[in-house]
Design a protein around this motif. Structure first.
Motif, PDB file in Angstrom:
ATOM      1  N   THR A   1       0.797  -1.233   0.000  1.00 38.91           N
ATOM      2  CA  THR A   1       0.000   0.000   0.000  1.00 38.91           C
ATOM      3  C   THR A   1       0.826   1.278   0.000  1.00 38.91           C
ATOM      4  O   THR A   1       0.275   2.359  -0.207  1.00 38.91           O
ATOM      5  CB  THR A   1      -0.927   0.038   1.234  1.00 38.91           C
ATOM      6  OG1 THR A   1      -0.126  -0.006   2.438  1.00 38.91           O
ATOM      7  CG2 THR A   1      -1.903  -1.135   1.228  1.00 38.91           C
ATOM      8  N   HIS A   2       2.121   1.201   0.211  1.00 37.41           N
ATOM      9  CA  HIS A   2       2.920   2.394   0.512  1.00 37.41           C
ATOM     10  C   HIS A   2       2.746   3.521  -0.501  1.00 37.41           C
ATOM     11  O   HIS A   2       2.614   4.697  -0.122  1.00 37.41           O
ATOM     12  CB  HIS A   2       4.400   2.029   0.625  1.00 37.41           C
ATOM     13  CG  HIS A   2       5.260   3.182   1.057  1.00 37.41           C
ATOM     14  ND1 HIS A   2       5.320   3.610   2.368  1.00 37.41           N
ATOM     15  CD2 HIS A   2       6.069   4.017   0.356  1.00 37.41           C
ATOM     16  CE1 HIS A   2       6.138   4.648   2.463  1.00 37.41           C
ATOM     17  NE2 HIS A   2       6.598   4.924   1.254  1.00 37.41           N
ATOM     18  N   TYR A   3       2.768   3.219  -1.778  1.00 37.41           N
ATOM     19  CA  TYR A   3       2.722   4.268  -2.801  1.00 37.41           C
ATOM     20  C   TYR A   3       1.347   4.456  -3.437  1.00 37.41           C
ATOM     21  O   TYR A   3       1.193   5.298  -4.327  1.00 37.41           O
ATOM     22  CB  TYR A   3       3.740   3.967  -3.907  1.00 37.41           C
ATOM     23  CG  TYR A   3       5.174   4.213  -3.506  1.00 37.41           C
ATOM     24  CD1 TYR A   3       5.613   5.489  -3.162  1.00 37.41           C
ATOM     25  CD2 TYR A   3       6.095   3.171  -3.480  1.00 37.41           C
ATOM     26  CE1 TYR A   3       6.933   5.724  -2.792  1.00 37.41           C
ATOM     27  CE2 TYR A   3       7.417   3.396  -3.116  1.00 37.41           C
ATOM     28  CZ  TYR A   3       7.832   4.676  -2.772  1.00 37.41           C
ATOM     29  OH  TYR A   3       9.143   4.897  -2.409  1.00 37.41           O
ATOM     30  N   VAL A   4       0.350   3.712  -3.014  1.00 30.26           N
ATOM     31  CA  VAL A   4      -0.937   3.750  -3.714  1.00 30.26           C
ATOM     32  C   VAL A   4      -1.577   5.132  -3.655  1.00 30.26           C
ATOM     33  O   VAL A   4      -2.064   5.663  -4.668  1.00 30.26           O
ATOM     34  CB  VAL A   4      -1.900   2.689  -3.145  1.00 30.26           C
ATOM     35  CG1 VAL A   4      -3.283   2.808  -3.797  1.00 30.26           C
ATOM     36  CG2 VAL A   4      -1.343   1.288  -3.365  1.00 30.26           C
TER      37      VAL A   4
ATOM     38  N   VAL B   1      12.113   1.404  -2.780  1.00 30.91           N
ATOM     39  CA  VAL B   1      11.831   2.204  -3.977  1.00 30.91           C
ATOM     40  C   VAL B   1      11.141   1.354  -5.042  1.00 30.91           C
ATOM     41  O   VAL B   1       9.934   1.428  -5.234  1.00 30.91           O
ATOM     42  CB  VAL B   1      13.115   2.851  -4.533  1.00 30.91           C
ATOM     43  CG1 VAL B   1      12.785   3.694  -5.764  1.00 30.91           C
ATOM     44  CG2 VAL B   1      13.777   3.718  -3.471  1.00 30.91           C
ATOM     45  N   TYR B   2      11.885   0.509  -5.733  1.00 33.94           N
ATOM     46  CA  TYR B   2      11.337  -0.178  -6.900  1.00 33.94           C
ATOM     47  C   TYR B   2      10.409  -1.349  -6.530  1.00 33.94           C
ATOM     48  O   TYR B   2       9.395  -1.567  -7.190  1.00 33.94           O
ATOM     49  CB  TYR B   2      12.466  -0.654  -7.808  1.00 33.94           C
ATOM     50  CG  TYR B   2      13.306   0.488  -8.312  1.00 33.94           C
ATOM     51  CD1 TYR B   2      12.785   1.408  -9.222  1.00 33.94           C
ATOM     52  CD2 TYR B   2      14.612   0.684  -7.857  1.00 33.94           C
ATOM     53  CE1 TYR B   2      13.545   2.485  -9.669  1.00 33.94           C
ATOM     54  CE2 TYR B   2      15.378   1.748  -8.297  1.00 33.94           C
ATOM     55  CZ  TYR B   2      14.840   2.656  -9.202  1.00 33.94           C
ATOM     56  OH  TYR B   2      15.590   3.718  -9.638  1.00 33.94           O
TER      57      TYR B   2
ATOM     58  N   PRO C   1       8.513   7.432  -7.545  1.00 34.75           N
ATOM     59  CA  PRO C   1       8.414   7.235  -6.093  1.00 34.75           C
ATOM     60  C   PRO C   1       9.371   8.102  -5.278  1.00 34.75           C
ATOM     61  O   PRO C   1       9.047   8.497  -4.158  1.00 34.75           O
ATOM     62  CB  PRO C   1       8.719   5.748  -5.910  1.00 34.75           C
ATOM     63  CG  PRO C   1       9.418   5.328  -7.165  1.00 34.75           C
ATOM     64  CD  PRO C   1       8.873   6.193  -8.252  1.00 34.75           C
ATOM     65  N   THR C   2      10.558   8.385  -5.813  1.00 35.68           N
ATOM     66  CA  THR C   2      11.515   9.250  -5.112  1.00 35.68           C
ATOM     67  C   THR C   2      12.235  10.114  -6.127  1.00 35.68           C
ATOM     68  O   THR C   2      12.207   9.838  -7.338  1.00 35.68           O
ATOM     69  CB  THR C   2      12.567   8.439  -4.332  1.00 35.68           C
ATOM     70  OG1 THR C   2      13.462   7.805  -5.268  1.00 35.68           O
ATOM     71  CG2 THR C   2      11.921   7.396  -3.432  1.00 35.68           C
TER      72      THR C   2
ATOM     73  N   GLU D   1      14.969   6.032 -11.002  1.00 30.45           N
ATOM     74  CA  GLU D   1      15.285   6.168 -12.415  1.00 30.45           C
ATOM     75  C   GLU D   1      14.040   5.892 -13.252  1.00 30.45           C
ATOM     76  O   GLU D   1      13.421   4.836 -13.149  1.00 30.45           O
ATOM     77  CB  GLU D   1      16.399   5.192 -12.797  1.00 30.45           C
ATOM     78  CG  GLU D   1      17.703   5.414 -12.033  1.00 30.45           C
ATOM     79  CD  GLU D   1      18.745   4.374 -12.368  1.00 30.45           C
ATOM     80  OE1 GLU D   1      18.782   3.918 -13.533  1.00 30.45           O
ATOM     81  OE2 GLU D   1      19.519   4.008 -11.461  1.00 30.45           O
ATOM     82  N   ALA D   2      13.686   6.850 -14.104  1.00 26.75           N
ATOM     83  CA  ALA D   2      12.472   6.739 -14.908  1.00 26.75           C
ATOM     84  C   ALA D   2      12.500   5.500 -15.798  1.00 26.75           C
ATOM     85  O   ALA D   2      11.451   4.884 -16.048  1.00 26.75           O
ATOM     86  CB  ALA D   2      12.274   7.996 -15.746  1.00 26.75           C
TER      87      ALA D   2
END
Length: 244
Positions: free
Chosen positions: A16-19, A199-200, A225-226, A230-231
């Motif tokens: 759930t962290h980035y949702v 991150v990823y 995310p940060t 890297e895109a």
């Protein structure tokens, strides 16, 4: 606003962290809550539902609070749009697909939260070389663990007529790409062999949740995310999620 609840564990934190942030980048308002119970199993979730003991650490929109809550109180506090559950990976894939306690949990949710869409988060296999004791149940074999988890979560979903958020499959597919192929020098999607990289790994999980629950089209890639991510890698993750 779409209200999402995870009855989970540290793997719920990863999922759930980035949702919330990811949804916001697409103009979608959400409230995303994870109820953190270390190593939580379906049996523990069901047992906790029977009383008012505040044993879950409350996490909202990817941020921990100091608040401890009971499961029943949180279920009653909102008209949840989506409720997701899972259990500790060390206990999954080695039991009857018609898990007794999962059945009790989902029957309760269907009766008391009839407006909610119900889901299982398919958890992921541990990293190659992980020495966690729970990994021994799968002979320290990542692909075997992935297969077991895939079979069990699909069986549970079919048994209880709920959806599956295929995080485990997305993680496994990414591990076959050069940037994340650990055996060939790629970076691990895990931070400790078990939990996802901050991150990823977490982004891959969050993107999978967002596609499944919010029907997000990640093809135009609006979120990083940060500042250091890297895109090229996050775009690869988006593409993997969209084709899973």
């Amino acid at each position: 606003m779409q209200k999402i609840l995870c009855i989970g564990s540290s793997f719920g934190s990863d999922g759930t962290h980035y949702v919330h942030e990811l949804a916001a980048s697409y103009g979608i308002e959400t409230k995303v809550v994870n109820l953190f119970l270390p190593g939580g199993t379906f049996e523990q979730h069901w047992t906790n539902l029977q009383d008012e003991t505040p044993v879950y650490l409350y996490e909202e929109n990817g941020q921990f609070t100091k608040q401890k809550v009971s499961l029943s109180a949180v279920l009653a506090a909102e008209d949840w749009d989506d409720i997701v559950s899972h259990q500790a990976s060390g206990f999954t894939g080695i039991q009857d697909p018609a898990c007794h306690y999962a059945a009790l949990l989902f029957d309760y949710l269907k009766h008391h939260c009839p407006q909610a869409h119900l889901w299982l988060q398919q958890t992921w296999a541990y990293e190659v070389g992980c020495e966690r004791e729970a990994f021994a149940k799968y002979d320290y074999n990542q692909f075997l663990m992935y297969q077991e988890l895939t079979v069990i979560y699909q069986a549970l979903a079919e048994e209880f007529h709920v959806g599956v958020i295929p995080v485990g499959t997305v993680i496994q597919k990414l591990r076959q790409t050069a940037p994340f192929d650990v055996a060939k020098g790629g970076r691990s999607l895990n931070r400790d062999g078990m939990h996802l990289d901050f991150v990823y790994g977490r982004y891959a999980a969050g993107a999978t949740w967002a596609k499944a629950l919010l029907d997000l089209d990640l093809s135009d890639h609006r979120f990083e995310p940060t500042a250091q991510s890297e895109a090229e890698l996050t775009t690869l993750i988006d593409e993997t999620v969209m084709t899973t």
